[in-house]
Structure formats: C-alpha cells, structure tokens
Design a protein around this motif. Sequence first.
Motif, PDB file in Angstrom:
ATOM      1  N   THR A 391       6.893 120.528  12.738  1.00  0.00           N
ATOM      2  CA  THR A 391       7.356 122.308  12.581  1.00  0.00           C
ATOM      3  C   THR A 391       8.274 122.461  13.346  1.00  0.00           C
ATOM      4  O   THR A 391      10.562 122.953  13.250  1.00  0.00           O
ATOM      5  N   TYR A 394      12.221 119.541  12.194  1.00  0.00           N
ATOM      6  CA  TYR A 394      12.603 120.701  10.757  1.00  0.00           C
ATOM      7  C   TYR A 394      13.093 121.826  11.158  1.00  0.00           C
ATOM      8  O   TYR A 394      13.794 122.160  10.308  1.00  0.00           O
ATOM      9  N   ASN A 395      12.319 122.477  11.459  1.00  0.00           N
ATOM     10  CA  ASN A 395      12.697 123.762  11.610  1.00  0.00           C
ATOM     11  C   ASN A 395      14.154 123.656  13.028  1.00  0.00           C
ATOM     12  O   ASN A 395      15.157 124.705  12.003  1.00  0.00           O
ATOM     13  N   VAL A 398      17.095 122.751   9.855  1.00  0.00           N
ATOM     14  CA  VAL A 398      16.897 123.640   9.272  1.00  0.00           C
ATOM     15  C   VAL A 398      17.876 124.772   9.579  1.00  0.00           C
ATOM     16  O   VAL A 398      19.329 125.487   9.175  1.00  0.00           O
ATOM     17  N   THR A 415       8.956 127.022   7.455  1.00  0.00           N
ATOM     18  CA  THR A 415       8.764 125.934   7.508  1.00  0.00           C
ATOM     19  C   THR A 415       7.706 125.086   8.241  1.00  0.00           C
ATOM     20  O   THR A 415       6.979 126.349   8.738  1.00  0.00           O
ATOM     21  N   VAL A 417       3.885 123.051   7.980  1.00  0.00           N
ATOM     22  CA  VAL A 417       3.659 121.511   7.780  1.00  0.00           C
ATOM     23  C   VAL A 417       2.109 121.527   7.597  1.00  0.00           C
ATOM     24  O   VAL A 417       1.729 122.037   8.479  1.00  0.00           O
ATOM     25  N   ILE A 436       5.431 118.615   4.357  1.00  0.00           N
ATOM     26  CA  ILE A 436       6.463 119.289   5.424  1.00  0.00           C
ATOM     27  C   ILE A 436       7.132 120.084   4.106  1.00  0.00           C
ATOM     28  O   ILE A 436       7.912 120.510   2.844  1.00  0.00           O
ATOM     29  N   ARG A 437       6.820 121.942   3.951  1.00  0.00           N
ATOM     30  CA  ARG A 437       7.184 122.208   3.295  1.00  0.00           C
ATOM     31  C   ARG A 437       8.137 123.015   3.814  1.00  0.00           C
ATOM     32  O   ARG A 437       8.336 123.695   4.515  1.00  0.00           O
ATOM     33  N   MET A 438       9.500 123.077   3.007  1.00  0.00           N
ATOM     34  CA  MET A 438      11.162 123.610   4.136  1.00  0.00           C
ATOM     35  C   MET A 438      12.201 123.751   3.121  1.00  0.00           C
ATOM     36  O   MET A 438      12.043 124.109   2.289  1.00  0.00           O
TER      37      MET A 438
END
Length: 493
Positions: A391, A394-395, A398, A415, A417, A436-438
């Motif tokens: 998390t 990827y945070n 992004v 984000t 996870v 992983i949704r982002m």
Amino acid sequence: MRNRFFSLLVMAAFFTALSANAQYIEKVVFDTKDSTGNFYLAVPPLSHQIKGVVVVLSNFYQLDNLVPETKLHNVACANDLLTVFVSMQEQLFADTAVVNRISTVIQHVANKYKADTSKFVLAGYEYASNIALRYTELTRQFPAAYAVHPKAVFIVSGPVDLNGLWQWCQQVIRKKTTDGQMGDAGYILDKMTREIGTPTARPERYRALSPFNREDTAAGNEQYLQRVPVRVYYDTDIAWLLKERRNSLYDTYIPDATELISRLLLAGNGEAEFIASPQPGKRINGARYAEAFSIVDETECIQWIKRTLDIFDPVNWKPPYKLNKPKGWGTEHFQVPVDFAPEIRYKGVEDIRFAPGWGDSTSVEHWSYAFLWWLKDKPVVNAATLNTYLTAYYNGLVKRNVIGRRIPAEKQVPTVVDIKKVKTLEGDVETYGGTIRMLNYMVQRPIVLHCTIHVSNCESQQRTALFFEISPQQASHAIWKQMDGLWSSFRCE
C-alpha cells in the motif's frame, strides 16, 4: 614543512580550479576562538542529500593546496557524499589534543549537515595517515568515548608505524638522499624527540600512539581494525624513486604498510587492501611527486566508499544472484526502501523486469512486470506486512506521478491492496497472492493488478528473496508463463 616550498602560484591554481568546476566549497569555522586555524573545507553533494561523509585529515600541506590536487570531492558530490578536508596543523600523532580536534570536527559536521553518524569514512593524507588509523582504532578500543565510529578508513602515502617513521628519518639522514627529504627527516626527529621522546627511551608511549608496530610479534593496536574496511594507497613506481630520489623500497613507508595489511588479512579482515597507484602522483602544477593525493583513483575510491557505507549504486551494482532478463524486457534497480515509500522497513535492493509493452496502454502487456526484493537477513514476511508495505509502495508511486503529470483530484482513486497467503508453490518457502487496485496514472483511469508473490530464503548469503509478478491480465494469459519463467531462472548464487 612542505607547505613552505609552495608559491602563490598554487593558491591561484586552487581558486581557478574552483571557478572552472563551479564547485561549491564552504569554509566552516568550528571554533570561533581561532578562525584562522580551526576551520574545515566542506564540499556538499549536488543533490543536497547527504548519504555519507568522507573526512580527510592532512597536516603541514595546506588545505588550499591539497583540494585541487584531487577530484575525490568532485566525484563524491555527484554521488551524494559530503567531503570534509581538515588540517591537523603540524601534529604527527594522535595524542589527546589531536583526538579531541578530530572528534570536535566530526561532531560539528554531523550537527551542521544533519549527517548520519553511522555513515562516516576517515582518511589520512601523508603524515596524517597514522593519525587517521589510530583515531579509528581508538573508536573501537574505547567505543563509549566516541560519538562517531568511522565505518572505514583509508590513507594516502603516509606512515603507519611511528617506530618505522623514526627509523625512516634516521635512514634518510644517514644515506643523504635529497635535500627535501633530509630537511623533513631532521624536522620530524626533532619534533618527535621534544614531544614524545625516542622509541628507545619511551617505547610504551610509542606503542600507545602508533596504529601499528611492525617489530611487535603480538597483536598491537591494529587488532582494533580487524572488522574495519582498510585501504592504504601508495605510488609503487620504484624505478622513478630510485632514479630521482635514490630511494629503494626500504626508503619508503611501503614495507610497513604491506605488513600491516598482511597481519589484518591473517587476522581475518578480508576488507584490508593495499592499493598500488594506477597513476603517478602529481602536484597541481604538474610536478611529479610520488606522495601526491592524486595517486588515488577517485571514481574507484568513491565506489569503494559507497560499498563500505552500504550506499546503493544502481549503475555499478552487480547482482550476487542469477535472474534472467528476456529479450526486449527492461531493467531497473533501486534501493529498498524506495525513496517514494520510506515507510517500508525492509532493507535491500529492488531488481525490476518490465515486459516490452509495460508502458504502452494499447498493449496486452501494459502494466505487466516483475520485480525482486533482495532483502537483508530474514525480515518478517506475512500477509499483514505485505499489505502494509505494498500500500505504501503504490501510494507513493501514484503520488509521485500525480504530481509530475498534474493529474486532477477528480480522477484520483484510493489505493487498495488485498494480499493473502495461498497454497505454497513448488520451490517457495511461502506464496502469497491477491490484487492491487490503484490509479493507472499513464491513462488516468483505475486499474486492477493481479499479484503473485514468491518467498525464498538464500541461507548462504543471509538474504531473503521476494519475487513479485504483477499484471492486469488473468492467470490464463501468456504473460504469466513468462513471469513464472523469470522466477524459475532465479538462483541465489
């Protein structure tokens, strides 16, 4: 001593060099009671991010003459290292006053530049060589008395044995080599006699002050360097020394230095090195001088310093494992934790493999890639930790791109996870999987990445390997077979 023989021409060359290189060198006074002598020259890194500090000790030879003789600080400042040059004035050994002076400078540097005290390297030039070595030993001999313990030490063209220095002086005078050497030898003998006596009259004093005594059969002060990376640099062009100075090998400090390194190696210090200069020593005016700081290969030395300080160098880093790179796939290396996710507590290296179509939104390989986290020791690896760290990862990734690409707030998404432990695959210690949704910042739309994580222990190197396979494609897609093949190619050695 030698500084008496240098003209204002060298001073002019110094400032010319600074101007030509546009190099920012700061004169820092660390004791206002004596601003003329109690100062150091500091060269901060270009990035303003100090990842390590190199403190160079000198004496007799003025700092204004020494700095332009080397490009060490130029290479260092391009590699996130702060370089500090400080004079020990006309001191020859690490007595209480000299030790206190070094400690004061180091603490001043740490405070002023907010430098990590675990990332200091100490260097000694010419007669300050034995001072740098002995100070480093003292920080190991009496660790509680020193706030900073140099992580490594290197010396250039100097004595490592005060008894050997005394004998060298006597031999130079007896052989009547060159006027310059004879003048130096006489000065040193007189100074040592006045301040600490002779080796015969005060052997214990010499033993306490010298970093090494070649004549001692038992382990001396060098034992405190057993776990410290040590380098000694010398110009070994004996043909030139014989022709120009009538000096044999035994008229140099080289025999003592090689014996020091030999004993350290025999004691188990595999990071003790004798470096024969690949280039002749020269002063800033071009004159050949075997003891010049210019004998040091600056780029190679800075790479060594970064390795000893455990500063990751993506350009020169060589993986100590095998991991294939398929034709057409891209590669990048980063230090873990990555700079955009400092919350990650793992320490190591990230080795990425990008599918050829990773950055192409029209490709079926878009956002398909794999990366290895090559981690120190055996960190905690479980679903909770992986969710937290991914998390953060990827945070941060992004966020960096949202700022750089100026993506409006209404297009941003949180984000999320979701990683769980799954059935352990063959060859893994553990296996994890999830999503992983982002925000796909390349096209400014949400994306769901599927993720498989392989965990392996590399006992021989005391490392843990986490291999991440990432793609928005379903498990049946051919890209997963390619990434599985990458993991199959992995070997610890």
